[in-house]
Design a protein around this motif. Structure first.
Motif, PDB file in Angstrom:
ATOM      1  N   LEU A   1     -63.727  22.676  -0.145  1.00 54.15           N
ATOM      2  CA  LEU A   1     -62.646  22.513  -1.115  1.00 54.15           C
ATOM      3  C   LEU A   1     -61.271  22.785  -0.513  1.00 54.15           C
ATOM      4  CD1 LEU A   1     -64.292  24.137  -4.273  1.00 54.15           C
ATOM      5  CD2 LEU A   1     -63.976  21.717  -3.793  1.00 54.15           C
ATOM      6  N   ILE A   2     -61.157  22.648   0.800  1.00 54.38           N
ATOM      7  CA  ILE A   2     -59.881  22.908   1.453  1.00 54.38           C
ATOM      8  C   ILE A   2     -58.791  21.968   0.956  1.00 54.38           C
ATOM      9  CG2 ILE A   2     -58.704  22.663   3.689  1.00 54.38           C
ATOM     10  CD1 ILE A   2     -61.141  23.964   4.964  1.00 54.38           C
ATOM     11  N   PHE A   3     -59.173  20.718   0.693  1.00 50.69           N
ATOM     12  CA  PHE A   3     -58.166  19.742   0.253  1.00 50.69           C
ATOM     13  C   PHE A   3     -57.496  20.150  -1.046  1.00 50.69           C
ATOM     14  CE2 PHE A   3     -60.577  17.892  -3.208  1.00 50.69           C
ATOM     15  CZ  PHE A   3     -61.884  18.166  -2.858  1.00 50.69           C
ATOM     16  N   VAL A   4     -58.125  21.065  -1.807  1.00 52.40           N
ATOM     17  CA  VAL A   4     -57.528  21.528  -3.061  1.00 52.40           C
ATOM     18  C   VAL A   4     -56.152  22.130  -2.802  1.00 52.40           C
ATOM     19  CG1 VAL A   4     -57.715  23.265  -4.887  1.00 52.40           C
ATOM     20  CG2 VAL A   4     -59.701  21.891  -4.278  1.00 52.40           C
ATOM     21  N   LEU A   5     -56.047  23.014  -1.821  1.00 55.19           N
ATOM     22  CA  LEU A   5     -54.772  23.664  -1.532  1.00 55.19           C
ATOM     23  C   LEU A   5     -53.917  22.889  -0.551  1.00 55.19           C
ATOM     24  CD1 LEU A   5     -55.670  27.480  -1.353  1.00 55.19           C
ATOM     25  CD2 LEU A   5     -54.374  26.277  -3.110  1.00 55.19           C
ATOM     26  N   LEU A   6     -54.530  22.051   0.272  1.00 55.81           N
ATOM     27  CA  LEU A   6     -53.767  21.339   1.286  1.00 55.81           C
ATOM     28  C   LEU A   6     -53.190  20.006   0.801  1.00 55.81           C
ATOM     29  CD1 LEU A   6     -55.581  21.937   4.698  1.00 55.81           C
ATOM     30  CD2 LEU A   6     -53.189  22.380   4.164  1.00 55.81           C
ATOM     31  N   THR A   7     -53.677  19.498  -0.302  1.00 57.31           N
ATOM     32  CA  THR A   7     -53.169  18.194  -0.761  1.00 57.31           C
ATOM     33  C   THR A   7     -52.687  18.182  -2.210  1.00 57.31           C
ATOM     34  OG1 THR A   7     -55.394  17.436  -1.396  1.00 57.31           O
ATOM     35  CG2 THR A   7     -54.671  16.961   0.858  1.00 57.31           C
ATOM     36  N   LEU A   8     -53.382  18.864  -3.122  1.00 54.13           N
ATOM     37  CA  LEU A   8     -53.022  18.759  -4.536  1.00 54.13           C
ATOM     38  C   LEU A   8     -51.651  19.345  -4.877  1.00 54.13           C
ATOM     39  CD1 LEU A   8     -56.383  19.285  -6.481  1.00 54.13           C
ATOM     40  CD2 LEU A   8     -55.252  17.167  -5.783  1.00 54.13           C
ATOM     41  N   PRO A   9     -51.276  20.539  -4.404  1.00 52.21           N
ATOM     42  CA  PRO A   9     -49.941  21.053  -4.751  1.00 52.21           C
ATOM     43  C   PRO A   9     -48.816  20.146  -4.268  1.00 52.21           C
ATOM     44  CG  PRO A   9     -51.322  22.829  -3.945  1.00 52.21           C
ATOM     45  CD  PRO A   9     -52.066  21.552  -3.682  1.00 52.21           C
ATOM     46  N   SER A  10     -48.908  19.671  -3.035  1.00 55.61           N
ATOM     47  CA  SER A  10     -47.846  18.803  -2.503  1.00 55.61           C
ATOM     48  C   SER A  10     -47.828  17.454  -3.206  1.00 55.61           C
ATOM     49  CB  SER A  10     -48.018  18.611  -0.999  1.00 55.61           C
ATOM     50  OG  SER A  10     -49.295  18.089  -0.690  1.00 55.61           O
ATOM     51  N   SER A  11     -48.999  16.922  -3.546  1.00 57.07           N
ATOM     52  CA  SER A  11     -49.060  15.652  -4.280  1.00 57.07           C
ATOM     53  C   SER A  11     -48.496  15.806  -5.687  1.00 57.07           C
ATOM     54  CB  SER A  11     -50.507  15.152  -4.349  1.00 57.07           C
ATOM     55  OG  SER A  11     -51.018  14.878  -3.063  1.00 57.07           O
ATOM     56  N   ALA A  12     -48.803  16.921  -6.327  1.00 56.53           N
ATOM     57  CA  ALA A  12     -48.303  17.164  -7.680  1.00 56.53           C
ATOM     58  C   ALA A  12     -46.792  17.361  -7.699  1.00 56.53           C
ATOM     59  CB  ALA A  12     -48.987  18.389  -8.272  1.00 56.53           C
ATOM     60  N   ALA A  13     -46.228  17.844  -6.608  1.00 59.45           N
ATOM     61  CA  ALA A  13     -44.791  18.124  -6.557  1.00 59.45           C
ATOM     62  C   ALA A  13     -43.950  16.874  -6.345  1.00 59.45           C
ATOM     63  CB  ALA A  13     -44.501  19.132  -5.444  1.00 59.45           C
ATOM     64  N   GLN A  14     -44.535  15.807  -5.831  1.00 60.44           N
ATOM     65  CA  GLN A  14     -43.767  14.631  -5.426  1.00 60.44           C
ATOM     66  C   GLN A  14     -42.902  14.006  -6.525  1.00 60.44           C
ATOM     67  OE1 GLN A  14     -46.479  11.918  -3.499  1.00 60.44           O
ATOM     68  NE2 GLN A  14     -46.275  12.949  -1.532  1.00 60.44           N
ATOM     69  N   PRO A  15     -43.414  13.813  -7.751  1.00 61.26           N
ATOM     70  CA  PRO A  15     -42.577  13.147  -8.767  1.00 61.26           C
ATOM     71  C   PRO A  15     -41.345  13.951  -9.187  1.00 61.26           C
ATOM     72  CG  PRO A  15     -44.904  13.112  -9.387  1.00 61.26           C
ATOM     73  CD  PRO A  15     -44.766  14.078  -8.252  1.00 61.26           C
ATOM     74  N   PHE A  16     -41.316  15.241  -8.871  1.00 62.04           N
ATOM     75  CA  PHE A  16     -40.246  16.104  -9.361  1.00 62.04           C
ATOM     76  C   PHE A  16     -39.175  16.414  -8.305  1.00 62.04           C
ATOM     77  CE2 PHE A  16     -44.248  17.170 -11.481  1.00 62.04           C
ATOM     78  CZ  PHE A  16     -43.920  16.955 -12.802  1.00 62.04           C
ATOM     79  N   CYS A  17     -39.367  15.966  -7.082  1.00 61.56           N
ATOM     80  CA  CYS A  17     -38.476  16.362  -5.990  1.00 61.56           C
ATOM     81  C   CYS A  17     -37.865  15.152  -5.297  1.00 61.56           C
ATOM     82  CB  CYS A  17     -39.227  17.221  -4.972  1.00 61.56           C
ATOM     83  SG  CYS A  17     -39.962  18.711  -5.690  1.00 61.56           S
ATOM     84  N   ARG A  18     -36.648  15.329  -4.825  1.00 59.13           N
ATOM     85  CA  ARG A  18     -35.940  14.255  -4.127  1.00 59.13           C
ATOM     86  C   ARG A  18     -35.599  14.634  -2.685  1.00 59.13           C
ATOM     87  NH1 ARG A  18     -38.006  12.196  -7.479  1.00 59.13           N
ATOM     88  NH2 ARG A  18     -37.255  10.923  -9.240  1.00 59.13           N
ATOM     89  N   SER A  19     -35.979  15.813  -2.260  1.00 54.79           N
ATOM     90  CA  SER A  19     -35.716  16.237  -0.884  1.00 54.79           C
ATOM     91  C   SER A  19     -36.959  16.901  -0.311  1.00 54.79           C
ATOM     92  CB  SER A  19     -34.541  17.216  -0.828  1.00 54.79           C
ATOM     93  OG  SER A  19     -34.886  18.449  -1.451  1.00 54.79           O
TER      94      SER A  19
END
Length: 269
Positions: free
Chosen positions: A196-214
Protein backbone atom coordinates in the motif's frame (compact mmCIF):
# COMPACT_ATOMS: atom_id res chain seq x y z
CA UNK A 1 -2.73 8.14 23.96
CA UNK A 2 0.72 9.72 24.10
CA UNK A 3 1.34 8.12 27.48
CA UNK A 4 2.22 4.99 25.54
CA UNK A 5 5.74 4.90 24.10
CA UNK A 6 4.69 2.92 21.02
CA UNK A 7 2.18 5.63 20.07
CA UNK A 8 4.79 8.36 20.44
CA UNK A 9 7.14 6.38 18.21
CA UNK A 10 4.34 5.74 15.73
CA UNK A 11 3.46 9.43 15.47
CA UNK A 12 7.11 10.47 15.13
CA UNK A 13 7.78 7.92 12.39
CA UNK A 14 4.43 8.57 10.70
CA UNK A 15 5.07 12.30 10.60
CA UNK A 16 8.48 11.86 8.99
CA UNK A 17 7.11 9.43 6.41
CA UNK A 18 4.11 11.63 5.61
CA UNK A 19 6.31 14.67 4.97
CA UNK A 20 8.73 12.64 2.86
CA UNK A 21 5.97 11.03 0.79
CA UNK A 22 4.13 14.31 0.42
CA UNK A 23 7.20 15.90 -1.17
CA UNK A 24 8.48 12.97 -3.25
CA UNK A 25 4.97 12.02 -4.35
CA UNK A 26 4.55 15.32 -6.21
CA UNK A 27 7.44 14.41 -8.50
CA UNK A 28 6.43 10.74 -8.74
CA UNK A 29 3.07 11.81 -10.18
CA UNK A 30 4.57 14.54 -12.37
CA UNK A 31 7.09 12.11 -13.87
CA UNK A 32 4.38 9.45 -14.34
CA UNK A 33 6.10 6.86 -12.17
CA UNK A 34 3.28 5.39 -10.02
CA UNK A 35 3.69 1.97 -11.64
CA UNK A 36 7.43 2.08 -11.06
CA UNK A 37 6.76 2.93 -7.42
CA UNK A 38 4.37 0.00 -7.12
CA UNK A 39 6.96 -2.33 -8.64
CA UNK A 40 9.65 -1.07 -6.26
CA UNK A 41 7.31 -1.73 -3.33
CA UNK A 42 6.96 -5.38 -4.29
CA UNK A 43 10.70 -5.64 -4.84
CA UNK A 44 10.99 -4.13 -1.36
CA UNK A 45 8.85 -6.97 0.01
CA UNK A 46 11.31 -9.52 -1.33
CA UNK A 47 14.15 -7.45 0.15
CA UNK A 48 12.51 -7.41 3.56
CA UNK A 49 11.93 -11.17 3.37
CA UNK A 50 15.55 -11.67 2.32
CA UNK A 51 16.62 -9.63 5.33
CA UNK A 52 14.53 -11.85 7.59
CA UNK A 53 16.22 -14.90 6.10
CA UNK A 54 19.79 -13.75 6.71
CA UNK A 55 19.16 -11.86 9.95
CA UNK A 56 18.86 -8.24 8.77
CA UNK A 57 16.07 -5.82 9.62
CA UNK A 58 13.27 -5.42 7.05
CA UNK A 59 14.36 -1.82 6.40
CA UNK A 60 17.93 -2.86 5.56
CA UNK A 61 16.78 -5.56 3.16
CA UNK A 62 14.28 -3.23 1.50
CA UNK A 63 16.83 -0.48 1.00
CA UNK A 64 19.37 -2.76 -0.67
CA UNK A 65 16.85 -4.42 -2.98
CA UNK A 66 15.04 -1.24 -3.99
CA UNK A 67 18.18 0.84 -4.57
CA UNK A 68 19.78 -1.90 -6.68
CA UNK A 69 16.53 -2.26 -8.61
CA UNK A 70 16.40 1.49 -9.20
CA UNK A 71 19.93 1.38 -10.60
CA UNK A 72 19.00 -1.56 -12.83
CA UNK A 73 15.82 0.19 -14.01
CA UNK A 74 17.85 3.23 -15.01
CA UNK A 75 20.38 1.16 -16.94
CA UNK A 76 17.65 -0.77 -18.75
CA UNK A 77 15.57 2.33 -19.44
CA UNK A 78 12.57 0.91 -17.60
CA UNK A 79 11.94 4.20 -15.83
CA UNK A 80 11.59 5.97 -19.16
CA UNK A 81 9.20 3.29 -20.37
CA UNK A 82 7.13 3.69 -17.22
CA UNK A 83 6.75 7.40 -17.87
CA UNK A 84 5.63 6.60 -21.39
CA UNK A 85 3.02 3.99 -20.43
CA UNK A 86 5.08 0.80 -20.61
CA UNK A 87 3.14 -2.38 -21.17
CA UNK A 88 1.38 -3.67 -18.09
CA UNK A 89 2.59 -7.17 -18.84
CA UNK A 90 6.25 -6.25 -18.28
CA UNK A 91 5.50 -4.53 -14.99
CA UNK A 92 3.28 -7.42 -13.88
CA UNK A 93 5.97 -9.96 -14.70
CA UNK A 94 8.62 -8.14 -12.65
CA UNK A 95 6.21 -7.63 -9.73
CA UNK A 96 5.06 -11.25 -9.77
CA UNK A 97 8.65 -12.56 -9.82
CA UNK A 98 9.73 -10.52 -6.81
CA UNK A 99 6.57 -11.29 -4.87
CA UNK A 100 7.26 -14.98 -5.45
CA UNK A 101 10.89 -14.47 -4.45
CA UNK A 102 9.76 -12.82 -1.24
CA UNK A 103 7.51 -15.76 -0.42
CA UNK A 104 10.47 -18.09 -1.03
CA UNK A 105 12.73 -16.13 1.33
CA UNK A 106 10.06 -16.14 4.04
CA UNK A 107 9.59 -19.90 3.70
CA UNK A 108 13.35 -20.37 4.09
CA UNK A 109 13.46 -18.17 7.19
CA UNK A 110 12.11 -18.94 10.63
CA UNK A 111 9.53 -16.14 10.56
CA UNK A 112 5.81 -16.87 10.81
CA UNK A 113 2.82 -15.63 8.82
CA UNK A 114 2.29 -12.58 11.05
CA UNK A 115 5.74 -11.33 10.09
CA UNK A 116 4.83 -11.54 6.41
CA UNK A 117 1.59 -9.66 7.12
CA UNK A 118 3.46 -6.84 8.85
CA UNK A 119 5.77 -6.46 5.84
CA UNK A 120 2.93 -6.46 3.34
CA UNK A 121 0.49 -4.23 5.22
CA UNK A 122 2.63 -2.39 7.75
CA UNK A 123 2.88 -2.55 11.52
CA UNK A 124 3.22 1.01 12.70
CA UNK A 125 2.34 0.27 16.33
CA UNK A 126 5.31 -2.09 16.48
CA UNK A 127 7.84 0.59 15.58
CA UNK A 128 10.68 0.94 18.09
CA UNK A 129 12.81 3.93 19.01
CA UNK A 130 15.61 2.53 16.86
CA UNK A 131 13.21 2.32 13.90
CA UNK A 132 12.21 5.94 14.44
CA UNK A 133 15.82 7.11 14.29
CA UNK A 134 16.45 5.05 11.15
CA UNK A 135 13.36 6.48 9.45
CA UNK A 136 14.22 10.05 10.49
CA UNK A 137 17.79 9.69 9.25
CA UNK A 138 16.78 8.38 5.83
CA UNK A 139 14.01 10.98 5.48
CA UNK A 140 16.43 13.82 6.29
CA UNK A 141 19.00 12.48 3.80
CA UNK A 142 16.42 12.20 1.00
CA UNK A 143 14.92 15.62 1.69
CA UNK A 144 18.42 17.10 1.90
CA UNK A 145 19.29 15.72 -1.54
CA UNK A 146 15.98 17.01 -2.85
CA UNK A 147 16.76 20.50 -1.53
CA UNK A 148 20.08 20.45 -3.40
CA UNK A 149 18.58 19.42 -6.74
CA UNK A 150 15.11 20.97 -6.29
CA UNK A 151 15.42 23.62 -8.99
CA UNK A 152 16.71 21.22 -11.65
CA UNK A 153 14.30 18.46 -10.63
CA UNK A 154 11.38 20.88 -10.84
CA UNK A 155 12.35 21.93 -14.37
CA UNK A 156 12.95 18.33 -15.44
CA UNK A 157 9.58 17.20 -14.05
CA UNK A 158 7.33 20.14 -14.98
CA UNK A 159 9.06 22.25 -17.62
CA UNK A 160 11.06 20.53 -20.37
CA UNK A 161 11.92 23.87 -22.00
CA UNK A 162 13.26 25.22 -18.73
CA UNK A 163 15.25 22.02 -18.24
CA UNK A 164 16.96 22.56 -21.59
CA UNK A 165 17.72 26.16 -20.69
CA UNK A 166 19.21 25.07 -17.38
CA UNK A 167 21.19 22.30 -19.14
CA UNK A 168 19.71 19.62 -16.91
CA UNK A 169 21.06 16.12 -17.54
CA UNK A 170 17.90 14.02 -17.75
CA UNK A 171 19.81 10.77 -17.27
CA UNK A 172 21.49 11.80 -14.02
CA UNK A 173 18.36 13.50 -12.76
CA UNK A 174 16.31 10.36 -13.41
CA UNK A 175 18.91 8.15 -11.74
CA UNK A 176 19.14 10.38 -8.67
CA UNK A 177 15.37 10.60 -8.38
CA UNK A 178 14.92 6.84 -8.72
CA UNK A 179 17.32 6.28 -5.82
CA UNK A 180 15.37 8.82 -3.78
CA UNK A 181 12.13 7.01 -4.62
CA UNK A 182 13.69 3.68 -3.66
CA UNK A 183 14.68 5.02 -0.24
CA UNK A 184 11.25 6.63 0.20
CA UNK A 185 9.54 3.34 -0.65
CA UNK A 186 11.64 1.52 1.94
CA UNK A 187 10.76 4.07 4.61
CA UNK A 188 7.06 4.32 3.73
CA UNK A 189 6.71 0.55 3.87
CA UNK A 190 7.34 0.70 7.61
CA UNK A 191 4.06 2.61 7.94
CA UNK A 192 1.64 1.32 5.30
CA UNK A 193 3.34 -1.90 4.18
CA UNK A 194 4.82 -2.93 0.86
CA UNK A 195 1.48 -3.40 -0.90
CA UNK A 196 0.00 0.00 0.00
CA UNK A 197 2.96 2.33 -0.49
CA UNK A 198 1.23 4.09 -3.38
CA UNK A 199 -1.37 5.32 -0.87
CA UNK A 200 1.05 7.88 0.58
CA UNK A 201 3.28 8.32 -2.45
CA UNK A 202 0.59 9.11 -5.02
CA UNK A 203 -2.84 9.89 -3.53
CA UNK A 204 -2.00 13.06 -1.51
CA UNK A 205 -0.13 14.67 -4.42
CA UNK A 206 -2.83 13.63 -6.91
CA UNK A 207 -5.57 14.99 -4.66
CA UNK A 208 -3.73 18.31 -4.30
CA UNK A 209 -3.42 19.00 -8.03
CA UNK A 210 -6.82 20.65 -8.72
CA UNK A 211 -6.27 23.17 -5.90
CA UNK A 212 -2.73 24.38 -6.65
CA UNK A 213 -1.14 26.49 -9.35
CA UNK A 214 2.51 26.26 -8.28
CA UNK A 215 4.91 23.44 -7.45
CA UNK A 216 5.52 24.88 -3.99
CA UNK A 217 1.81 25.02 -3.28
CA UNK A 218 1.38 21.49 -4.59
CA UNK A 219 4.10 20.21 -2.27
CA UNK A 220 2.65 22.07 0.71
CA UNK A 221 -0.90 20.77 0.25
CA UNK A 222 0.36 17.26 -0.50
CA UNK A 223 2.25 17.23 2.80
CA UNK A 224 -0.84 18.47 4.67
CA UNK A 225 -3.06 15.75 3.17
CA UNK A 226 -0.47 13.06 3.90
CA UNK A 227 -0.16 14.26 7.50
CA UNK A 228 -3.93 14.35 8.02
CA UNK A 229 -4.27 10.83 6.66
CA UNK A 230 -1.41 9.48 8.77
CA UNK A 231 -2.35 11.23 12.00
CA UNK A 232 -6.03 10.45 11.50
CA UNK A 233 -5.24 6.82 10.78
CA UNK A 234 -3.14 6.52 13.93
CA UNK A 235 -5.79 8.15 16.10
CA UNK A 236 -8.66 6.07 14.72
CA UNK A 237 -6.56 2.93 14.93
CA UNK A 238 -5.88 3.67 18.59
CA UNK A 239 -9.58 4.23 19.32
CA UNK A 240 -10.91 1.19 17.48
CA UNK A 241 -7.97 -1.24 17.53
CA UNK A 242 -8.52 -1.67 13.78
CA UNK A 243 -5.56 -1.65 11.36
CA UNK A 244 -4.00 1.79 11.04
CA UNK A 245 -3.28 1.17 7.37
CA UNK A 246 -7.00 0.75 6.66
CA UNK A 247 -7.76 4.20 8.04
CA UNK A 248 -4.83 5.87 6.26
CA UNK A 249 -5.86 4.34 2.94
CA UNK A 250 -9.51 5.30 3.48
CA UNK A 251 -8.76 8.92 4.39
CA UNK A 252 -6.40 9.44 1.45
CA UNK A 253 -8.88 7.81 -0.94
CA UNK A 254 -11.65 10.13 0.28
CA UNK A 255 -9.37 13.14 -0.32
CA UNK A 256 -8.67 11.92 -3.84
CA UNK A 257 -12.34 11.32 -4.65
CA UNK A 258 -13.23 14.78 -3.35
CA UNK A 259 -10.54 16.31 -5.56
CA UNK A 260 -11.95 14.48 -8.58
CA UNK A 261 -15.42 15.81 -7.79
CA UNK A 262 -14.04 19.34 -7.42
CA UNK A 263 -12.25 19.07 -10.76
CA UNK A 264 -15.40 17.87 -12.55
CA UNK A 265 -17.45 20.69 -11.02
CA UNK A 266 -14.90 23.23 -12.31
CA UNK A 267 -14.90 21.68 -15.76
CA UNK A 268 -18.69 21.73 -16.00
CA UNK A 269 -18.97 25.29 -14.67
Amino acid sequence: MFNFAFMRYAFAAGTAVAILCGVIGVFVVARRLPFMTHTLSEIGFSGAAFGAWIGWTPLQGMMIFTVLSALAADQLGISEQSSNHASDSVISAVSAFFMGLGVLFLSLSSQNASYATSILFGSIVGITQQNVWQILTIAIIVLGILALIYRKLKFDSFDSTGAETEHVSRHWMTLTFLIMVALSVSVAAQIVGALLIFVLLTLPSSAAQPFCRSVGGLIGLSIVLALIGTWGGLYLGYLTNWPVTFFIATIETVFYLLSLAYRKLNESA
